[in-house]
Design an enzyme around this catalytic site. Structure first.
Site, PDB file in Angstrom:
ATOM      1  NE  ARG A 226      -4.045  -0.076   2.415  1.00  0.00           N
ATOM      2  CZ  ARG A 226      -4.924   0.043   2.185  1.00  0.00           C
ATOM      3  NH1 ARG A 226      -5.535  -0.744   1.244  1.00  0.00           N
ATOM      4  NH2 ARG A 226      -5.538   1.022   2.532  1.00  0.00           N
TER       5      ARG A 226
ATOM      6  CB  CYS B  71     -15.026   4.886   6.820  1.00  0.00           C
ATOM      7  SG  CYS B  71     -13.971   3.480   6.415  1.00  0.00           S
TER       8      CYS B  71
HETATM    9  C1  LIG Z   1      -8.512   3.616   6.649  1.00  0.00           C
HETATM   10  S1  LIG Z   1      -6.997   2.967   5.958  1.00  0.00           S
HETATM   11  C2  LIG Z   1      -6.067   4.636   5.529  1.00  0.00           C
HETATM   12  C3  LIG Z   1      -6.550   5.560   4.409  1.00  0.00           C
HETATM   13  C4  LIG Z   1      -5.746   6.532   4.371  1.00  0.00           C
HETATM   14  N1  LIG Z   1      -5.632   7.467   5.501  1.00  0.00           N
HETATM   15  C5  LIG Z   1      -6.157   7.585   3.003  1.00  0.00           C
HETATM   16  O1  LIG Z   1      -6.507   8.694   3.349  1.00  0.00           O
HETATM   17  O2  LIG Z   1      -5.920   7.097   1.902  1.00  0.00           O
HETATM   18  C6  LIG Z   1      -6.090   2.553   7.150  1.00  0.00           C
HETATM   19  C7  LIG Z   1      -4.541   1.931   6.606  1.00  0.00           C
HETATM   20  O3  LIG Z   1      -4.162   1.413   8.037  1.00  0.00           O
HETATM   21  C8  LIG Z   1      -3.079   0.547   7.921  1.00  0.00           C
HETATM   22  N2  LIG Z   1      -2.721   0.013   8.756  1.00  0.00           N
HETATM   23  C9  LIG Z   1      -3.509  -1.218   9.489  1.00  0.00           C
HETATM   24  N3  LIG Z   1      -3.009  -1.675  10.692  1.00  0.00           N
HETATM   25  C10 LIG Z   1      -2.077  -0.665  10.822  1.00  0.00           C
HETATM   26  C11 LIG Z   1      -0.934  -0.416  11.921  1.00  0.00           C
HETATM   27  N4  LIG Z   1      -0.900  -1.264  13.204  1.00  0.00           N
HETATM   28  N5  LIG Z   1       0.006   0.739  11.731  1.00  0.00           N
HETATM   29  C12 LIG Z   1       0.023   1.369  10.610  1.00  0.00           C
HETATM   30  N6  LIG Z   1      -0.759   1.418   9.602  1.00  0.00           N
HETATM   31  C13 LIG Z   1      -2.030   0.292   9.781  1.00  0.00           C
HETATM   32  C14 LIG Z   1      -4.008  -0.204   6.540  1.00  0.00           C
HETATM   33  O4  LIG Z   1      -2.733  -0.950   5.836  1.00  0.00           O
HETATM   34  C15 LIG Z   1      -4.486   0.661   5.768  1.00  0.00           C
HETATM   35  O5  LIG Z   1      -3.684   1.388   4.615  1.00  0.00           O
END
Ligand SMILES: C[S@@+](CC[C@H](N)C(=O)[O-])C[C@H]1O[C@@H](n2cnc3c(N)ncnc32)[C@H](O)[C@@H]1O
Lengths: 295, 161
Positions: A136, A226
């Protein structure tokens, strides 16, 4: 059973929202660091793209009509605007003064909000953007390149280890991983259960805990999901107020005030300062701003 | 360290200069930092500041940020009309009839940036035949265009969905 369409819909009703079918509208956000608003609007209009200003956003527009994909125009590919759902444009706007600040975007990929932050910062200061998923981060890099973002450093790092970066932050965006909502996922009601929601809520509390550690004393955290589930929203904020020496600040933005009494539980009254955006023309969202309580 | 970038810019008739102290190489990728970012970018960053491009098997692949930086200064540039702009970002070559303006060299074998009528850089290509001698047909071969962002999205969703 703690799952299924009826179960979740009745919870929303208890929270004051009557379920309705949702027709999501595609939205864009003008990258004002790269484009002069009036001339970009003219250019898009000349391509036959009909836009409607989103009343609660400075730089957001709904796409009313377009004969081709707004993700394939030169203007998009040149980073003059981004495609970003309307409710998702709200969190970054809640910070006060961002110019020259040191900002943490703790869960940043694919970077819609990172680019928006850079835009609000006019490419000054620095954004440290983390994500746990490396692939990502590649999508995030593409966004940064397309939108000419210059002030961001990204790391493939778990937000729960943010302190290893060795920086204290003025502003922290926690757009945390969450259970999502039915407006953007047709199978949501089939797939989600309360144990799922609780698993996410726990991870969110762990990320919040770390964020409070790396926040400067006069810093601001914006927390957003969300998800429509209180466990990930109001209940987590109540927990944060009681455990992390933070308070929920008043914000002025789209959405309705959250409730401080949920499923028979009485929460800290400041939880009312959180905002819930129920799905309609936008997807569902929850946002709030936290600040440290001064000794 | 900057040689691949300088060599590439030279092919576009540009002598862009970047601050060596702020340019970093991370594996095969190059980034330009600024004074605020530099002390904060530790060795294991994934992306930092302005991405300049990458080197693979001895060939330098520029980023669109680098192309835009070169486009701001003296360099070979071809401005194209709107229809050609659209075709170019879909990966097509530039035909003589779509060219509005030429700056710098249009000699066969040289490289040139392709700009739209707003002077925004859409990518670059290789000149196939001297413009004044060319009759019809393609005169600039598309090497890289901003439609690449869409191709990247597609290829990553194919591999990961
Ligand atoms: C809701 S999405 C973020 C969307 C982003 N802020 C945007 O506006 O495009 C959540 C993100 O958190 C990441 N994620 C999940 N667990 C995490 C962790 N422990 N530390 C950092 N990132 C994490 C996921 O890979 C995902 O990309």
């Amino acid at each position: 059973m703690m799952s299924g369409r009826e179960f979740f819909i009745s919870r929303y009703q208890e929270l004051g929202w009557k379920y309705e079918d949702v027709e999501l509208k595609q939205a864009i956000r003008i990258n004002s660091m790269n484009a002069e608003k009036a001339s970009l609007l003219k250019r898009l209009e000349s391509r036959g793209i009909k836009l409607e200003k989103i009343p609660f956003l400075e730089d957001g527009y709904w796409i009313c009509k377009s004969e081709f994909s707004v993700g394939a125009t030169s203007e998009y590919l040149l980073g003059l605007y981004s495609i970003q759902e309307a409710a998702a444009q709200v969190p970054a706007t809640l910070f006060t003064e961002l110019t020259d600040k040191t900002v943490l975007d703790a869960c940043s990929a694919p970077g819609g909000k990172t680019v928006q932050l850079a835009d609000l910062m006019k490419n000054t200061g620095v954004i440290i953007a983390l994500d746990i998923e490396k692939r990502r981060l590649t999508a995030l890099s593409n966004q940064l390149e397309r939108c000419r973002v210059e002030n961001t450093i990204t790391y493939n790092l778990d937000a729960r280890q943010a302190s290893t970066v060795g920086v204290k932050f003025d502003r922290i965006l926690l757009d945390v991983p969450c259970s999502g909502n039915f407006a953007t996922d047709r199978d949501w009601f089939k797939r989600r259960t309360i144990p799922d929601v609780e698993r996410n809520a726990k991870l969110q509390r762990e990320i919040l805990t770390q964020a409070a550690k790396v926040l400067k004393d006069d810093g601001e955290i914006v927390y957003s999901t969300c998800s429509l589930e209180p466990e990930e929203n109001e209940l987590n904020m109540d927990w944060a107020v009681k455990n992390l020496n933070v308070q929920v600040e008043e914000v002025r933005c789209h959405g309705e005030k959250a409730r401080a009494s949920i499923f028979g539980r009485h929460l800290d009254s400041s939880v009312e300062n959180c905002r819930r955006i129920w799905p309609s023309r936008t997807q569902g969202f929850f946002v709030c701003k936290l600040k440290k309580v001064c000794a | 360290m900057m040689e691949p970038i300088k060599d590439f810019a030279r092919q576009l008739n540009s002598n862009i200069s970047l601050d060596e102290n702020l340019t970093v190489r991370r594996q095969n990728r190059f980034f330009l930092l600024n004074k605020t970012l530099k002390p904060l970018a530790s060795k294991d960053f994934f992306h930092a500041g302005i991405y300049l491009g990458k080197e693979k098997d001895g060939v330098f692949f520029p980023s669109f940020n680098l192309l835009a930086m070169i486009a701001d200064k003296k360099a070979n540039k071809v401005t194209v009309d709107e229809k050609t702009e659209w075709l170019f970002i879909c990966g097509r070559d530039v035909f003589k009839r779509g060219i509005i303006r030429v700056i710098g060299s249009m000699k066969k074998g040289s490289y040139t940036l392709i700009l739209n009528s707003y002077s925004e850089c859409l990518g670059f290509g290789k000149v196939l035949s001297d413009l004044h001698e060319a009759k019809e047909g393609a005169v600039v071969k598309n090497i890289l265009d901003i439609g690449d962002f869409l191709r990247r999205e597609k290829s990553s969703s194919k591999t990961h969905s």
